[in-house]
Scaffold this active site. Structure first.
Site, PDB file in Angstrom:
ATOM      1  N   ALA A 153      46.760  28.074  41.621  1.00 36.48           N
ATOM      2  CA  ALA A 153      47.906  27.821  40.740  1.00 36.48           C
ATOM      3  C   ALA A 153      48.926  28.947  40.814  1.00 36.48           C
ATOM      4  O   ALA A 153      50.145  28.704  40.793  1.00 36.48           O
ATOM      5  CB  ALA A 153      47.422  27.644  39.299  1.00 36.48           C
TER       6      ALA A 153
ATOM      7  N   LYS B 249      32.228  24.021  47.169  1.00 42.16           N
ATOM      8  CA  LYS B 249      32.763  25.299  47.651  1.00 42.16           C
ATOM      9  C   LYS B 249      32.760  26.348  46.543  1.00 42.16           C
ATOM     10  O   LYS B 249      32.672  27.551  46.814  1.00 42.16           O
ATOM     11  CB  LYS B 249      34.165  25.118  48.228  1.00 42.16           C
TER      12      LYS B 249
ATOM     13  N   ARG C   4      38.307  32.540  40.358  1.00 40.65           N
ATOM     14  CA  ARG C   4      37.423  32.916  39.241  1.00 40.65           C
ATOM     15  C   ARG C   4      35.956  32.816  39.649  1.00 40.65           C
ATOM     16  O   ARG C   4      35.113  33.530  39.120  1.00 40.65           O
ATOM     17  CB  ARG C   4      37.725  32.044  38.019  1.00 40.65           C
ATOM     18  N   ASN C   5      35.632  31.912  40.599  1.00 42.65           N
ATOM     19  CA  ASN C   5      34.253  31.810  41.064  1.00 42.65           C
ATOM     20  C   ASN C   5      33.857  33.043  41.878  1.00 42.65           C
ATOM     21  O   ASN C   5      32.757  33.568  41.720  1.00 42.65           O
ATOM     22  CB  ASN C   5      34.082  30.521  41.886  1.00 42.65           C
TER      23      ASN C   5
ATOM     24  N   GLU D  71      33.702  26.965  37.388  1.00 39.69           N
ATOM     25  CA  GLU D  71      33.173  25.644  37.708  1.00 39.69           C
ATOM     26  C   GLU D  71      31.933  25.722  38.594  1.00 39.69           C
ATOM     27  O   GLU D  71      31.051  24.870  38.519  1.00 39.69           O
ATOM     28  CB  GLU D  71      34.257  24.806  38.385  1.00 39.69           C
TER      29      GLU D  71
END
Length: 338
Positions: free
Chosen positions: A137, A188, A252-253, A278
């Protein structure tokens, strides 16, 4: 011009809403948090997208009816855990002919359904499209050149999404392989947790290259077993999305994996990241699917051990390296144990 309802207005929803607004469409954005919506409606800024001002032409509301009553296209931009708002608030607005776009990545926790599967189940007269690919984003909102793929069983719906979203900096390809596109986008995130762990342990470029390569092999094996096309995983929603999520600090992962490798527990990591990770939600479902379809996914299995069984990341790396000797095998014709 299309009337578009954005279901979920976090950083990704904001980036896409601004893109659609610039393309001349009428956008209404819904979020369940009335306090957040109230602040955003006044400030027109989100803390995760510094410097971005949301146009006044975008309606921001916590009233589902206000957001949805005239929509031609719905865009589901919530984390997978937010799927419950569909039957609760929006299914009644899914009239025949409406296009529903998922820009989220994951599974319904209870049923193991892909997000598009879940949405289609509540919108039998609508065309559902997955829009996914390597697309942070933070970069899309700045107009950084980006390419993604719109996948649907309905080719006309995928082409509609292609035309509605495409700009001179946001290129949209089409596909009919919804299974492959969604699996690549979802799993992923699990491999990105492993990549973050690798960086957190200071293991270097060799290790990360191995994780990315063997990670796409795992995703491909599962995808083929579930009916996806092999070539999809060599595309934007497969290796493309995997590369960007495993190598970018926007991810963030990746950050969650990095913090896990620094000795922090999952609860502490999730609190520090401050946004939905996620991959942590997807890891269990991915492993369940691997077992259901008799597919070997050792990286996914070890991430589950780190997240939920108390294994340390360095122990997981050791056990991956000490697995039984094998021939490197990346063919689709034998896609299960290997």
């Amino acid at each position: 011009m299309k009337n578009i309802t954005m279901i979920g207005f976090g950083s990704w929803g904001i980036a896409l809403a601004c893109l659609l607004d610039r393309n001349g469409h009428k956008v209404a954005a819904w979020d369940s948090n009335a306090d957040y919506v109230g602040r955003l409606a006044v400030s027109r800024q989100n803390e995760y997208l510094p410097g971005v001002v949301i146009p006044q032409s975008i309606c921001i509301t916590s009233d589902a009816a206000v957001a949805a009553k005239t929509a031609d296209i719905f865009v589901f931009a919530l984390p997978s855990k937010g799927l419950g708002v569909i039957p609760q608030l929006f299914a009644g607005f899914f009239k025949p002919g409406v296009v529903i776009v998922s820009v989220s990545k994951g599974f319904d926790e209870g049923s193991q359904a892909r997000i598009c599967e879940y949405l289609q189940g509540h919108a039998p007269g609508c065309a559902v499209v997955a829009l996914t690919g390597p697309s942070h984003a933070e970069e899309v909102i700045k107009g950084v050149p980006t390419a993604v793929v719109a996948a649907s069983a309905c080719e006309a719906a995928a082409e509609t999404v292609q035309h509605v979203f495409s700009t001179d900096t946001f290129r949209v390809y089409t596909s009919t392989d919804v299974i492959g596109v969604e699996l690549g986008g979802a799993i992923k995130n699990v491999i990105a947790l492993a990549a973050g762990c690798s960086d957190g342990l200071g293991l270097g470029d060799n290790t990360k290259a191995a994780l990315i390569t063997r990670g796409i092999a795992e995703i491909t094996r599962l995808g083929v077993a579930m009916g996806a096309k092999e070539q999809t995983f060599g595309g934007l929603s497969g290796i493309g999305d995997l590369i960007v999520t495993c190598t970018s600090q926007h991810s963030r992962n990746w950050r969650a994996g990095y913090l896990l490798a620094k000795g922090k527990g999952l609860g502490e990591v999730l609190a520090e990241v401050g946004m939905v990770v996620e991959g942590a939600a997807t890891a269990e479902t991915a492993l369940q699917l691997a077992r259901k379809f008799n597919v070997e996914m050792p990286i996914v299995e070890e991430i589950n051990n780190v997240l939920f069984a108390g294994k340390t990341p360095d122990e997981a790396v050791r056990d991956l390296m000490l697995r039984g000797m094998k021939d490197e095998y990346y063919s689709r014709s034998i896609h299960t144990r290997g």
